[in-house]
Write a protein that holds these residues in place. Structure first.
Motif, PDB file in Angstrom:
ATOM      1  N   UNK A 180       0.813  -1.224   0.000  1.00 40.77           N
ATOM      2  CA  UNK A 180       0.000   0.000   0.000  1.00 40.77           C
ATOM      3  C   UNK A 180       0.844   1.271   0.000  1.00 40.77           C
ATOM      4  N   UNK A 181       2.036   1.191   0.592  1.00 38.54           N
ATOM      5  CA  UNK A 181       2.917   2.361   0.584  1.00 38.54           C
ATOM      6  C   UNK A 181       3.317   2.712  -0.847  1.00 38.54           C
ATOM      7  N   UNK A 182       3.577   1.673  -1.617  1.00 38.67           N
ATOM      8  CA  UNK A 182       4.046   1.901  -2.976  1.00 38.67           C
ATOM      9  C   UNK A 182       2.926   2.356  -3.895  1.00 38.67           C
ATOM     10  N   UNK A 183       1.734   1.832  -3.679  1.00 40.75           N
ATOM     11  CA  UNK A 183       0.604   2.297  -4.498  1.00 40.75           C
ATOM     12  C   UNK A 183       0.350   3.777  -4.201  1.00 40.75           C
ATOM     13  N   UNK A 184       0.451   4.137  -2.929  1.00 41.27           N
ATOM     14  CA  UNK A 184       0.281   5.547  -2.546  1.00 41.27           C
ATOM     15  C   UNK A 184       1.383   6.401  -3.169  1.00 41.27           C
ATOM     16  N   UNK A 185       2.599   5.859  -3.140  1.00 39.30           N
ATOM     17  CA  UNK A 185       3.739   6.585  -3.722  1.00 39.30           C
ATOM     18  C   UNK A 185       3.536   6.786  -5.220  1.00 39.30           C
ATOM     19  N   UNK A 186       3.018   5.754  -5.883  1.00 37.31           N
ATOM     20  CA  UNK A 186       2.771   5.860  -7.328  1.00 37.31           C
ATOM     21  C   UNK A 186       1.698   6.914  -7.598  1.00 37.31           C
ATOM     22  N   UNK A 187       0.695   6.980  -6.756  1.00 39.26           N
ATOM     23  CA  UNK A 187      -0.358   7.988  -6.944  1.00 39.26           C
ATOM     24  C   UNK A 187       0.190   9.408  -6.745  1.00 39.26           C
ATOM     25  N   UNK A 188       1.113   9.537  -5.781  1.00 40.83           N
ATOM     26  CA  UNK A 188       1.736  10.850  -5.601  1.00 40.83           C
ATOM     27  C   UNK A 188       2.610  11.178  -6.815  1.00 40.83           C
ATOM     28  N   UNK A 189       3.301  10.170  -7.310  1.00 39.85           N
ATOM     29  CA  UNK A 189       4.118  10.346  -8.517  1.00 39.85           C
ATOM     30  C   UNK A 189       3.239  10.698  -9.710  1.00 39.85           C
ATOM     31  N   UNK A 190       2.022  10.164  -9.719  1.00 37.95           N
ATOM     32  CA  UNK A 190       1.070  10.475 -10.795  1.00 37.95           C
ATOM     33  C   UNK A 190       0.818  11.977 -10.864  1.00 37.95           C
ATOM     34  N   UNK A 191       0.827  12.618  -9.698  1.00 35.97           N
ATOM     35  CA  UNK A 191       0.652  14.070  -9.671  1.00 35.97           C
ATOM     36  C   UNK A 191       1.748  14.763 -10.470  1.00 35.97           C
TER      37      UNK A 191
END
Lengths: 666, 156
Positions: free
Chosen positions: A52-63
């Motif tokens: 879940x940390x990495x999915x969240x990180x990817x979503x932040x990277x999506x920004x």
């Protein structure tokens, strides 16, 4: 007598309608947001409880990636990976980038439809045993069958040329948001009831997730490498961002301001929906249960593991499954429209043989491209056997490499063309001379390329299939391009003259109209190089010393179908202009072609006729709608667009071999 | 065509009793309502089923204009002049194209080549008269008589 073609005018836009930022966000989210349903489960299976940390990180990277798209859209109104890469790095790199993008689109269909099928199957396996306890469905088999039906359905719809509806996208996103809200609130209640522990930040790669690195001992202690690997296994959550570039051209004014609003909505929605919901799932569902029962349908699992009565949880699961099916099968349609659009675009550029662009006799759609896409997607589904992990692995290849090419191109453009007006630039730059050194973009690119290269080692199937596919497509493009060049040269040699089309771009329809000053003006819309009888009838009779003969070619492009640019002439355009020039030369008359880009040809014809103060509109008969409907549409738009003080009457004609219909509008 | 010609043309085609203020959910519901009202005038000449079939087929090429006007129409042999039903929908109707509409003018016109010029003129008059501001004005009225009187103000 040689005809004198002075200029071809190209107008950047003459569209009937534009969409609000809400609608644009809904269109993007119907693709981008759908990964919430499978990305978390795939990541969990790949590298353990830290997912879940990495999915969240990817979503932040999506920004950050969304911000890259703002800059590229501020330069290219009709952008997207292919256009951006071609303009900055040339056709060779553009071919590679578009191959990666097509790989992305080809996998979007299977992963979305298989995921939807798995959600449905899991629901059946909960609900149907209540009727018959021995009932159990093979979930992967059902997912494959479901997926094949969905692909067939959208193949059929795209062959018929069924229009996309942004209204449906809005409805779907509202429903998904409603479902997400219930999941959030109920999750909050569950966590409050039971308490929670943050998942451990511990990477436990599965054998498949290690790929070839399993055999590279010296890599194992390198922690950063593990983090990059895990990020690489989560990156498929980024798929669908390309949709933003495609939809930008339809966003209403002020464009960049509305694009930013779109980006904010998309970012926040996906951060909460994909990022936080995946996190909630990890807090509520024990990791072992995610792996054993819910890796294929994580959000369904979240519904079932909430605190509360069983029947209520099943009802929530039904809601989740409905939302999953709606958004995921929408993404399947996006994959058809997107791949059809990009392949049409590269065919126009002459790097895909015209055979692929043959039009369906009844529906006028590029049925061969659509059918090939459907067959490849069906093949991928069958080969995957409904294994979402396998599909996810392959999917990330296309996503990563197309994004990497895109960012690289924007960086190159900063140095190649620093003078271009950019309404917005990606932040964190250092000014030096006339350049803005893109430090921020370099960092983004570094992340992308590290992950892309790491994925080559960790994802065997993705690497092999992705590279093979890219190479096949690259050679197909190169071969087609060489064949097209030969054909053009041959024609030129036969005719004994060189055609040089002198292009002039304009952004204002009235400025184009100023170029025509003769006593009379006739406007001739053209579409099909085999349907120029109306042009012939005008050239036979009209005195071009007192009449401007204006040929209007409307390039109809809508939303995802479009990934073209404003100023180049594609192979299709060359063919029709070749025919126009030959005909004009035969009669020794001067004609001026105009290309306008629009999402409605009749609106454009009337707009331009009014700007020109044309005396006549002369059309060939349309095979798809017929003469009467053509005339009706012209009449409707004439009434709508004509200024109140416009006094001039106009004759509207439809001409074909056996007949001419002539009417007047005032 | 002058402003007064437009007003006259509309009043010839739309009588006060053919103006309805409605609250309906979707395009099909509006089309069905208008079609059934129109059919009452021509039921001796054509069955409802056949009439609806022709309408649905013709509707495939109709669009909703950005002003919020929807103009379904057909040409039939059974008509001897242009006759229209006007539906005003103050709450709006969501269309799948993404463009909401607030006014619907459903009309029939004669299927005769000699009549086609008038048919085109009528379409042109509708799209020019029913601007967004005019439709908004009509939506504020409560009675068909008020709407009918408003035709006199077209273009003013």
């Amino acid at each position: 007598m040689k005809s004198d073609i002075k200029k071809i005018f190209i107008l950047s836009t003459a569209m009937l309608s534009f969409i609000s930022f809400w609608r644009a966000a809904a269109i993007v989210l119907c693709d981008f947001g759908s990964s919430a349903y499978y990305a978390g489960g795939i990541a969990a299976k790949a590298f353990g409880p830290a997912f879940p940390y990495f999915i969240l990180a990817v979503m932040l990277f999506a920004g950050l990636m969304l911000m890259v798209y703002i800059e590229s859209s501020s330069i290219f109104t009709r952008g997207g990976v292919y256009v951006v890469v071609r303009e900055t790095m040339g056709k060779t790199m553009a071919k590679f980038s578009v191959s990666a993008l097509i790989f992305d689109y080809l996998l979007t269909g299977p992963i979305s439809s298989v995921s939807a099928g798995l959600y449905v199957a899991a629901l059946f396996n909960i609900v149907l045993p209540a009727v018959n306890p021995s009932f159990h469905i093979n979930e992967r088999l059902l997912a494959v069958i479901f997926s094949l039906f969905v692909i067939f359905y959208f193949w059929r719809e795209n062959i018929k040329g069924v229009k996309e509806s942004s209204d449906n996208n809005v409805r779907i996103i509202f429903f998904v948001a409603f479902t997400a809200l219930i999941l959030f609130i109920w999750s909050g209640y569950t966590l409050f009831q039971r308490g929670f522990e943050l998942p451990p930040f511990r990477l436990e790669f599965s054998k498949e997730a290690l790929g070839w690195t399993e055999k590279i001992d010296w890599l194992k202690p390198v922690g950063v490498f593990g983090i990059i690997m895990a990020f690489g296994h989560s990156i498929l959550a980024l798929s669908g961002l390309e949709t933003l570039a495609q939809v930008y051209r339809e966003i209403e004014d002020p464009k960049i301001k509305n694009l930013k609003k779109t980006v904010i909505v998309v970012f926040l929605f996906s951060l909460f929906f994909t990022g936080l919901l995946t996190f909630m799932s990890s807090l509520i569902i024990p990791y072992e249960k995610i792996i054993s029962s819910y890796s294929d349908n994580l959000l369904s699992g979240l519904a079932m593991e909430m605190a509360g009565p069983y029947s209520a949880r099943v009802a929530l699961k039904v809601l989740v499954v409905i939302s999953a099916v709606l958004i995921l099968i929408g993404a399947v349609n996006t994959s058809f429209v997107g791949s059809n659009g990009i392949l049409n675009r590269v065919a126009e550029d002459g790097i895909l043989n015209d055979w692929f662009r043959a039009l369906h006799a009844k529906y006028g759609t590029t049925y061969r491209i659509i059918t090939i896409v459907a067959l490849l997607q069906a093949l991928i589904v069958i080969l995957s056997g409904g294994d979402i992990f396998l599909l996810g692995e392959a999917y990330a290849f296309g996503v990563l490499w197309s994004l990497s090419f895109d960012v690289a191109s924007i960086i190159v453009l900063r140095f190649k063309k620093p003078e271009i007006n950019r309404e917005w630039i990606f932040p964190f730059n250092i000014s030096w001379d006339k350049y803005k050194i893109p430090v921020g973009l370099f960092l983004v690119f570094t992340v992308l390329i590290s992950v892309s290269l790491t994925n080559l080692l960790t994802k065997k199937i993705a690497t092999i299939s992705g590279i093979l596919f890219t190479l096949i497509l690259y050679f197909l493009f190169t071969y087609s391009e060489k064949k097209s060049e030969k054909k053009t040269k041959l024609i030129d040699e036969e005719k004994g003259f060189e055609e040089k089309l002198n292009l002039k771009g304009e952004e204002d329809i009235s400025k184009i109209a100023l170029g025509f000053s003769k006593q009379n003006k006739i406007l001739l819309p053209v579409r099909n190089p085999n349907n120029l009888f109306h042009l012939k009838s005008v050239l036979e009779k009209v005195d071009d010393s007192i009449t401007d003969i204006v040929i209007l070619y409307v390039k109809v492009q809508k939303g995802l179908e479009s990934s073209g640019e404003t100023s180049a002439i594609g192979e299709d355009d060359k063919e029709i202009f070749k025919q126009i020039i030959l005909m004009a030369e035969k009669y020794g008359k001067t004609v001026t072609p105009v290309i306008l880009y629009s999402n409605d040809p009749f609106y454009t014809i009337v707009s331009f006729a009014l700007a020109l103060k044309a005396d006549e509109i002369v059309m060939g008969v349309s095979g798809s709608v017929g003469a009467e409907v053509q005339l009706e549409k012209i009449a409707v738009f004439w009434g709508m667009l004509k200024p109140a003080d416009y006094q001039k009457q106009i004759k509207v004609k439809v001409v074909w071999e056996s007949r001419t219909l002539t009417y007047e509008l005032s | 065509m002058t402003v007064s010609d437009s007003s006259l043309m509309l009043k010839e085609a739309i009588s006060q009793s053919d103006i309805h203020i409605l609250a309906l959910k979707d395009r099909r519901a509006v089309l069905d309502f208008c079609a059934k009202k129109m059919h009452e005038k021509i039921k001796k000449e054509i069955s409802l089923r056949l009439f609806l079939e022709k309408i649905y087929q013709a509707d495939q090429t109709n669009i909703v204009l950005p002003s919020g006007l929807y103009m379904p129409h057909i040409k039939i042999q059974e008509a001897d002049r242009i006759t229209a039903i006007l539906a005003i929908l103050p709450k709006g109707v969501k269309d799948d194209s993404g463009q909401d509409f607030f006014a619907c003018v459903f009309f029939i016109s004669p299927l005769k080549p000699a009549f086609f010029q008038k048919h085109l003129n009528f379409l042109s008059v509708l799209s020019s008269s029913f601007s967004a501001s005019f439709i908004k004005k009509l939506c504020a009225f409560n009675k068909p008589s008020e709407i009918y009187s408003a035709f006199d103000s077209i273009g003013k």
